[in-house]
Design a protein around this motif. Sequence first.
Motif, PDB file in Angstrom:
ATOM      1  N   MET A  68      20.179  24.611  77.393  1.00 10.94           N
ATOM      2  CA  MET A  68      21.345  25.423  77.732  1.00 10.94           C
ATOM      3  C   MET A  68      22.412  24.525  78.323  1.00 10.94           C
ATOM      4  O   MET A  68      22.116  23.688  79.163  1.00 10.94           O
ATOM      5  N   THR A  69      23.608  24.766  77.913  1.00  7.56           N
ATOM      6  CA  THR A  69      24.681  23.974  78.503  1.00  7.56           C
ATOM      7  C   THR A  69      25.202  24.659  79.752  1.00  7.56           C
ATOM      8  O   THR A  69      25.334  25.892  79.806  1.00  7.56           O
ATOM      9  N   GLN A  70      25.489  23.846  80.752  1.00  7.44           N
ATOM     10  CA  GLN A  70      26.015  24.382  82.001  1.00  7.44           C
ATOM     11  C   GLN A  70      27.371  25.049  81.785  1.00  7.44           C
ATOM     12  O   GLN A  70      27.691  26.024  82.461  1.00  7.44           O
ATOM     13  N   GLU A  71      28.132  24.558  80.812  1.00  8.71           N
ATOM     14  CA  GLU A  71      29.453  25.133  80.559  1.00  8.71           C
ATOM     15  C   GLU A  71      29.345  26.590  80.102  1.00  8.71           C
ATOM     16  O   GLU A  71      30.153  27.434  80.504  1.00  8.71           O
ATOM     17  N   ILE A  72      28.358  26.871  79.260  1.00  9.67           N
ATOM     18  CA  ILE A  72      28.153  28.248  78.794  1.00  9.67           C
ATOM     19  C   ILE A  72      27.809  29.153  79.967  1.00  9.67           C
ATOM     20  O   ILE A  72      28.362  30.241  80.134  1.00  9.67           O
ATOM     21  N   TYR A  73      26.906  28.690  80.830  1.00  6.99           N
ATOM     22  CA  TYR A  73      26.520  29.458  82.014  1.00  6.99           C
ATOM     23  C   TYR A  73      27.745  29.671  82.914  1.00  6.99           C
ATOM     24  O   TYR A  73      28.019  30.787  83.356  1.00  6.99           O
ATOM     25  N   GLN A  74      28.460  28.595  83.186  1.00 14.07           N
ATOM     26  CA  GLN A  74      29.601  28.674  84.103  1.00 14.07           C
ATOM     27  C   GLN A  74      30.697  29.596  83.582  1.00 14.07           C
ATOM     28  O   GLN A  74      31.284  30.370  84.346  1.00 14.07           O
ATOM     29  N   GLU A  75      30.961  29.554  82.286  1.00 13.95           N
ATOM     30  CA  GLU A  75      31.987  30.426  81.719  1.00 13.95           C
ATOM     31  C   GLU A  75      31.584  31.897  81.842  1.00 13.95           C
ATOM     32  O   GLU A  75      32.392  32.749  82.222  1.00 13.95           O
ATOM     33  N   ALA A  76      30.328  32.193  81.540  1.00 12.83           N
ATOM     34  CA  ALA A  76      29.862  33.584  81.601  1.00 12.83           C
ATOM     35  C   ALA A  76      29.791  34.097  83.034  1.00 12.83           C
ATOM     36  O   ALA A  76      30.198  35.232  83.308  1.00 12.83           O
ATOM     37  N   ILE A  77      29.308  33.284  83.967  1.00 11.76           N
ATOM     38  CA  ILE A  77      29.192  33.782  85.347  1.00 11.76           C
ATOM     39  C   ILE A  77      30.567  33.922  85.999  1.00 11.76           C
ATOM     40  O   ILE A  77      30.793  34.832  86.791  1.00 11.76           O
ATOM     41  N   LYS A  78      31.505  33.047  85.649  1.00 16.16           N
ATOM     42  CA  LYS A  78      32.868  33.177  86.182  1.00 16.16           C
ATOM     43  C   LYS A  78      33.499  34.483  85.691  1.00 16.16           C
ATOM     44  O   LYS A  78      34.082  35.236  86.472  1.00 16.16           O
ATOM     45  N   PHE A  79      33.351  34.771  84.395  1.00 16.31           N
ATOM     46  CA  PHE A  79      33.885  36.006  83.831  1.00 16.31           C
ATOM     47  C   PHE A  79      33.248  37.215  84.527  1.00 16.31           C
ATOM     48  O   PHE A  79      33.942  38.136  84.968  1.00 16.31           O
ATOM     49  N   ALA A  80      31.915  37.203  84.640  1.00 15.41           N
ATOM     50  CA  ALA A  80      31.206  38.320  85.274  1.00 15.41           C
ATOM     51  C   ALA A  80      31.601  38.467  86.739  1.00 15.41           C
ATOM     52  O   ALA A  80      31.785  39.587  87.227  1.00 15.41           O
ATOM     53  N   ALA A  81      31.749  37.350  87.447  1.00 19.14           N
ATOM     54  CA  ALA A  81      32.122  37.400  88.865  1.00 19.14           C
ATOM     55  C   ALA A  81      33.489  38.049  89.046  1.00 19.14           C
ATOM     56  O   ALA A  81      33.683  38.863  89.952  1.00 19.14           O
ATOM     57  N   GLU A  82      34.415  37.696  88.171  1.00 23.63           N
ATOM     58  CA  GLU A  82      35.748  38.295  88.259  1.00 23.63           C
ATOM     59  C   GLU A  82      35.703  39.784  87.932  1.00 23.63           C
ATOM     60  O   GLU A  82      36.355  40.598  88.598  1.00 23.63           O
ATOM     61  N   LYS A  83      34.932  40.152  86.929  1.00 22.30           N
ATOM     62  CA  LYS A  83      34.850  41.560  86.524  1.00 22.30           C
ATOM     63  C   LYS A  83      34.118  42.423  87.555  1.00 22.30           C
ATOM     64  O   LYS A  83      34.460  43.588  87.753  1.00 22.30           O
ATOM     65  N   HIS A  84      33.097  41.869  88.197  1.00 21.03           N
ATOM     66  CA  HIS A  84      32.284  42.630  89.162  1.00 21.03           C
ATOM     67  C   HIS A  84      32.694  42.347  90.612  1.00 21.03           C
ATOM     68  O   HIS A  84      31.953  42.682  91.527  1.00 21.03           O
ATOM     69  N   GLN A  85      33.880  41.771  90.823  1.00 20.56           N
ATOM     70  CA  GLN A  85      34.234  41.264  92.146  1.00 20.56           C
ATOM     71  C   GLN A  85      34.187  42.297  93.271  1.00 20.56           C
ATOM     72  O   GLN A  85      33.919  41.948  94.422  1.00 20.56           O
TER      73      GLN A  85
END
Length: 178
Positions: free
Chosen positions: A1-18
């Motif tokens: 797994m690439t860290q970039e994929i994880y980071q992009e998805a968790i950043k998006f989710a964090a903003e949406k679920h803030q």
Amino acid sequence: MTQEIYQEAIKFAAEKHQYQTVPGTESSYLWHISNVAMEIMMAHQIKSNFDLNYAVQLALLHDTLEDTDTEYLELEDKFGVEVAQGVKVLTKNNNLTSKKERMLDSLKRINEMPKEVGAVKLADRITNLQKPPRNWTKEKIQYYWDEAKLINQTLQDKNEYLNKRLDNKIAEYEVYAK
């Protein structure tokens, strides 16, 4: 797994679920979604017979359509059709009238998708089988416990490790359900 994929998805989710917290707690919703992703990563470490990048994105994004203002096309544009479809399948159909109908429909749709989608549903319920919120009635706790058993039975062929984890969580949860 690439860290970039994880980071992009968790950043998006964090903003949406803030502004969202885990029901019954003061904890950020990121606690829940990161735990779902952790369950997926542990399952992959035990047996790497599924697409980890796909499954982790689903884990981190699985509640964005259901619990936030995220639109399907927004997910598709940012993460691709496969991820958007997986998240959509993990989203309950609120046009159905009863909770039981929504769950049966969801499980049917999950079973028509790649095994990663089912693995995320298993991981989601594993992380949700914590001590129930104080405001839950005995009936709601019992229903949630029975629903967990239905999920595990219906998704029996998705991931052996996660099925066993859910079996254990179901057994532990019995103290609240009985």
